[in-house]
Each structure stands twice: as C-alpha cells, then as structure tokens.
Design a protein around this motif. Structure first.
Motif, PDB file in Angstrom:
ATOM      1  N   ALA A   1       0.952  -1.420   0.086  1.00  0.00           N
ATOM      2  CA  ALA A   1      -0.045   0.121  -0.040  1.00  0.00           C
ATOM      3  C   ALA A   1       0.862   1.221  -0.115  1.00  0.00           C
ATOM      4  CB  ALA A   1      -0.948  -0.070   1.322  1.00  0.00           C
ATOM      5  N   GLY A   2       2.220   1.074   0.214  1.00  0.00           N
ATOM      6  CA  GLY A   2       2.905   2.245   0.150  1.00  0.00           C
ATOM      7  C   GLY A   2       3.055   2.685  -1.227  1.00  0.00           C
ATOM      8  N   ILE A   3       2.789   2.274  -2.069  1.00  0.00           N
ATOM      9  CA  ILE A   3       3.107   2.635  -3.339  1.00  0.00           C
ATOM     10  C   ILE A   3       1.927   3.693  -3.741  1.00  0.00           C
ATOM     11  CG2 ILE A   3       1.222   1.380  -4.650  1.00  0.00           C
ATOM     12  CD1 ILE A   3       4.644   2.199  -5.989  1.00  0.00           C
ATOM     13  N   GLN A   4       0.625   3.779  -3.082  1.00  0.00           N
ATOM     14  CA  GLN A   4      -0.190   4.908  -2.960  1.00  0.00           C
ATOM     15  C   GLN A   4       0.224   5.985  -1.853  1.00  0.00           C
ATOM     16  OE1 GLN A   4      -1.640   1.724  -2.673  1.00  0.00           O
ATOM     17  NE2 GLN A   4      -1.579   1.547  -4.969  1.00  0.00           N
ATOM     18  N   VAL A   5       0.851   5.617  -0.926  1.00  0.00           N
ATOM     19  CA  VAL A   5       1.246   6.448   0.203  1.00  0.00           C
ATOM     20  C   VAL A   5       2.267   7.331  -0.059  1.00  0.00           C
ATOM     21  CG1 VAL A   5       1.816   6.470   2.631  1.00  0.00           C
ATOM     22  CG2 VAL A   5       0.330   4.722   2.086  1.00  0.00           C
ATOM     23  N   GLY A   6       3.329   6.778  -0.877  1.00  0.00           N
ATOM     24  CA  GLY A   6       4.656   7.487  -1.058  1.00  0.00           C
ATOM     25  C   GLY A   6       4.385   8.774  -1.814  1.00  0.00           C
ATOM     26  N   PRO A   7       3.459   8.790  -2.867  1.00  0.00           N
ATOM     27  CA  PRO A   7       3.197   9.878  -3.825  1.00  0.00           C
ATOM     28  C   PRO A   7       2.485  11.006  -2.687  1.00  0.00           C
ATOM     29  CG  PRO A   7       3.007   8.183  -5.003  1.00  0.00           C
ATOM     30  CD  PRO A   7       3.188   7.654  -3.725  1.00  0.00           C
ATOM     31  N   ILE A   8       1.700  10.638  -2.003  1.00  0.00           N
ATOM     32  CA  ILE A   8       0.822  11.358  -1.306  1.00  0.00           C
ATOM     33  C   ILE A   8       1.763  12.287  -0.301  1.00  0.00           C
ATOM     34  CG2 ILE A   8      -1.279  11.520   0.570  1.00  0.00           C
ATOM     35  CD1 ILE A   8      -2.607   9.251  -0.980  1.00  0.00           C
ATOM     36  N   PHE A   9       2.577  11.476   0.343  1.00  0.00           N
ATOM     37  CA  PHE A   9       3.559  11.984   1.436  1.00  0.00           C
ATOM     38  C   PHE A   9       4.356  12.991   0.539  1.00  0.00           C
ATOM     39  CE2 PHE A   9       7.878  12.098   2.750  1.00  0.00           C
ATOM     40  CZ  PHE A   9       7.860  12.299   4.073  1.00  0.00           C
ATOM     41  N   ASP A  10       4.994  12.649  -0.626  1.00  0.00           N
ATOM     42  CA  ASP A  10       5.806  13.813  -1.359  1.00  0.00           C
ATOM     43  C   ASP A  10       4.841  14.947  -1.620  1.00  0.00           C
ATOM     44  OD1 ASP A  10       8.142  12.062  -1.257  1.00  0.00           O
ATOM     45  OD2 ASP A  10       7.433  11.356  -3.202  1.00  0.00           O
TER      46      ASP A  10
ATOM     47  N   MET B   1       9.010  -0.757  -2.183  1.00  0.00           N
ATOM     48  CA  MET B   1       8.287  -1.416  -1.315  1.00  0.00           C
ATOM     49  C   MET B   1       7.106  -2.359  -1.960  1.00  0.00           C
ATOM     50  SD  MET B   1       9.507  -1.173   1.770  1.00  0.00           S
ATOM     51  CE  MET B   1      10.878  -1.507   0.783  1.00  0.00           C
ATOM     52  N   MET B   2       6.929  -1.825  -2.862  1.00  0.00           N
ATOM     53  CA  MET B   2       5.757  -2.680  -3.689  1.00  0.00           C
ATOM     54  C   MET B   2       6.295  -3.923  -4.309  1.00  0.00           C
ATOM     55  SD  MET B   2       5.082  -3.806  -7.013  1.00  0.00           S
ATOM     56  CE  MET B   2       6.078  -2.521  -8.090  1.00  0.00           C
ATOM     57  N   VAL B   3       7.861  -4.100  -4.538  1.00  0.00           N
ATOM     58  CA  VAL B   3       8.251  -5.311  -4.877  1.00  0.00           C
ATOM     59  C   VAL B   3       8.556  -6.050  -3.767  1.00  0.00           C
ATOM     60  CG1 VAL B   3      10.501  -6.223  -6.034  1.00  0.00           C
ATOM     61  CG2 VAL B   3       9.586  -4.077  -7.029  1.00  0.00           C
TER      62      VAL B   3
END
Length: 480
Positions: A139-148, A418-420
C-alpha cells in the motif's frame, strides 16, 4: 572548483545539468555513479531565455555549484539540531507501532495456532501474517506520492487510529476471518500509512548522517519486540488474551500521539503527478532493480526466523517462557544491529554494510540455527547473533534506496521498492509453513525451513552486491 561527487550518496546529482560555457575536464567519477531515470529531463532548448544548451554535470566545473530545481543541496540538510532529532523521535514512535507489531508475529502465531486457530495448518495461519506484511509494504505505492505532495500529517493521523483500533479489537476475535480482517487488513492499512512517512521525514532532515538517524529510529522495532512479548507473556495467563492486546493498544495510542506531534516534512512538495501505479521508469536503472530484488529475498529471509523462532523452541523441548524469551533475545540483539550498522554505513558505505550483514545472516542461520536442535544454549546464541546480523535489514535498505534518488522524490521511489518487497513478505510465511509440513516427520520440515531462510539471504546478499558492483565496480575500498 570541480563538482565531483564526494561520496556515493551524491549519485542523485549525476543527471543534473549546467549552462553552457562552464565545461571543464571530465570527472574521475564519470562512469561510477548514476541517478535513477529523470522523468523530466532538461532538454537545454530554452535559448531565448539565455539558458543555452545543457550538459551532464559529470563534465562540468562550476563555481559556485548550480543545482536545478528539485535537486539535493547538501548544505540545506540540517544533519542534526533539536528540530531534526525531535523528528527522529516521532519517527521512532511511528515505527514502533509498525515494526514492534511485526516483531511479535511469532507470539501471535504461536498463540493462534494453539488456541483460536488450532484446527488450521501452519501455512494457512501464516497467511494472516504474510497478508499483514504485504499490505504494509504494498500500500506504500499509494502512500509514497501522497507523502511527497502533502507531507505526513494526515497519513500519520489516520494510520495511528487504524493500528490502535486493530489491537483493541484483536482480543475479541475468535474466527479465522475475524483475525484476518482485524490484524491483517485493518492493521496492515494502518501500518502502511505510518511506514513511508516514518522513513520519509528522516530523509528530509538528514543526508550525510541518514544511516545513523534511520538506525536510531529503527531501534524502536527491537524495543517493541522486547517489551511486547513480555507484556503478552505475563498478561495472557492472568488477565487473558483480550486484555493483553488492549494494553498493547493503549501503548500504541500513546506512541501515536507523540508521533503526530513531532513528525513533519521540511522540503518543498514534489511536482510529480499523483499516481496509484508504480513508477516503472525507475527500473531502467539496474542498481535500483537489483536493490529491489535484494529486498524481496531479504524479506523471505528475515521473517521466517522472526515468525517461527517461538514455535521452533516449543517443538524442541523449550517451555513457553523459554520460547518467548528467545524472541526477546533476538530483538535485543537486533537493537544493536539496527544502530551500529547504520552508524558504520554512513562512514563505510550503505551498500557495503548491507551486503556484509546479509552475509552474516547466512552464517548465523547455518552455523547456529541449523545444528541447534534441543540445545537451549545454541538457540540463545542464534537468537542474539541473528538478531544483531538481521537488525540492519529493515533499517539500511531505506537508506540504500535514498542513495539512489532525490530526497524530494523519496516517498515515490521508496514506495515503488516496497511494492516489490511486499510480494516477498506475502509469499515468505506461506512458503515457510508449507515447507514445515513436508517429509515424514517434523524435523525434515524444520530443516527445509531453515535452509529456505539461509538461501534467501544468500540471494539477497548477491543482489545488493550486484548493485554495488554496477555503481563502483569491484573496488573493495570504494565507499558506496
């Protein structure tokens, strides 16, 4: 002056450009380091504005250095001070809510297998913990861009509420689907919302000392792995399992309050478009691809002993107290394994250190766990040494990822990696559980499980070594 990289962490600047007319002799580091693919390269075609054509910075001599928008300027990183270290404290509290729970998976696995889920196979029970880990990382693949783009505030708030609710409700669960939804899904989503910001805020305040700062924050998982099993071990026989998980929930509530107060971002928001899909362009850089593969196999290696060390002790003549103590000793060893390698990585190279620690994990599994059997002394030695060797696993790879990108894009790049890795966590425990059931007796299953952990670490070590070789060749003394 010649703007050449002073260390391997400066590889994020390789693709940057400078105006024409400032070219100098090629840098001696011409072929040693390169950045991840730049999705918005400067074409150098803005002649009307007086910019002129642009050239790679490897061939540039400038005074003073010219950094394009979005680049990392080392002088801008505080590298310490009250504000920076308070952010580390907030990250510490956030990570304990994630990795403290991950480190006590062995306790939950042993308890569920003996109580609520006694009629289920080891592989089926293993899916509960694998899906939890998968959601945390995938789920970090969605969280990462939001954090940036927006920073950590809302992410940490919502994530805190979910992880607290997960523990509060877990003690009420009796059926498999209830445990799965409460622990794996609810707790996993909450952990995902906390995980990326916990690492990302450190990347906003530290660059040269990022390994040390991340290592200090990552010790939270070790402390949680020591404290939480002791709580469960003493509270379950007296107050019962529901109150044991509620007490952990109240501890997480306090930690979440501190994290929400202290965690903040510093750098301007990233201008990359928000996307729920991985940034596939990152995989054009083979160093990044090998690093992701290393994370995958490292997840296979680390979570197998973490999850099955208690069950192994119980199956080999240890009583319940001694078996729970093994997990606490493993986490105690990992406390020093998270801090010390992080400190050494800043000095001797992040990829250098993570390659060595993965090799040490192979040695400890084969030298101490494989022949341990019923020997309590050998199991204690394994718990301490593997804890130390594996302690850097979850603390160093985010720093290695950060070495390959601009800090403003760290959330996006880290989330893609993290997705990988999430698919490694998803498959690790079901594979280990299936291996445990092969053969005519249980000992053959344990042998297969231990060799699986050792082989996984050996492949992970090879992948991180390959990334290092691509960056700096086989030069042993090169800091990378």
């Amino acid at each position: 002056m010649t703007l050449a990289p002073r260390n391997a962490d400066d590889s994020c600047l390789i693709n940057q450009t400078v105006p024409a007319g400032v070219l100098g002799p090629p840098s001696e580091h011409l072929d040693e380091k390169s950045q991840l693919p730049n999705p918005n390269p400067n074409t150098g075609e803005d002649v009307e504005n007086g910019v002129g054509h642009s050239y790679p910075i490897e061939n540039a001599t400038v005074a003073p250095p010219v950094l394009p928008e979005g680049g990392d300027d080392e002088d801008d990183f505080p590298e310490g001070g009250l504000e920076s270290w308070l952010v580390v404290v907030g990250s510490f509290c956030s990570m304990m809510s994630v990795y403290g729970i991950i480190n006590i998976a062995a306790v939950f696995e042993s308890y569920f297998s003996s109580n609520q889920l006694a009629g289920y196979s080891s592989s089926t029970v293993g899916w509960i913990f694998s899906v939890y880990l998968f959601i945390v990382f995938f789920a970090g693949i969605q969280v990462g861009p939001i954090f940036d783009r927006y920073g950590p505030r809302l992410l940490v708030l919502v994530g805190s509420l979910l992880v607290v609710a997960s523990q509060m409700l877990l003690g009420l669960c009796e059926e498999y689907y209830q445990i799965f939804l409460t622990y794996s899904v609810l707790g996993g989503i909450g952990g995902a919302l906390l995980n990326v910001p916990a690492y990302g805020v450190i990347a906003h305040f530290f660059k040269e000392r990022r390994g040390l700062a991340t290592g200090i924050a990552a010790t939270s998982g070790s402390i949680g792995g020591i404290v939480f099993p002791i709580i469960l071990q003493n509270v379950i026989p007296t107050l019962g399992f529901p109150w044991a998980t509620r007490i952990i929930g109240f501890i997480l509530l306090f930690l979440s309050a501190v994290a929400n107060l202290l965690m903040r971002s510093r750098l301007p928001p990233s201008h990359h478009p928000l996307s729920v899909l991985p940034d596939w362009a990152l995989f054009k850089d083979l160093k990044f691809s090998f690093c992701c593969a290393g994370i995958w196999f490292m997840e296979w290696g680390i979570f197998t002993p973490l999850t099955y060390i208690v069950s192994y002790g119980l199956a080999h003549g240890q009583d319940a107290n001694d078996a729970y103590t093994l997990l606490a000793l493993l986490c105690a060893g990992s406390f020093f394994g998270r801090f010390l390698p992080g400190f050494l990585a800043d000095r001797f190279g992040r990829f250098n250190v993570i390659t060595i620690t993965n090799a040490l994990c192979v040695v400890t599994v084969l030298a101490f766990w494989l022949p341990a059997g019923d020997s309590r002394a050998m199991l204690i030695v394994f718990a301490l040494t593997f804890g130390f060797a594996s302690g850097s696993n979850l603390g160093l790879y985010p720093v290695c990822i950060g070495q390959l990108c601009d800090s403003r894009d760290y959330g996006r790049v880290f989330a893609t990696a993290m997705m990988v890795g999430s698919f490694g966590t998803l498959t690790s425990l079901p594979i280990a559980g299936a291996l445990l059931e092969i053969g005519s007796d249980r000992e053959q299953g344990w042998l297969a499980l231990i060799l699986f952990a050792a082989l996984s670490y050996a492949i992970a070590m090879s992948c991180f070594l390959a990334a290092r070789v691509l960056a700096v060749s086989w030069r042993v003394k090169e800091v990378y």
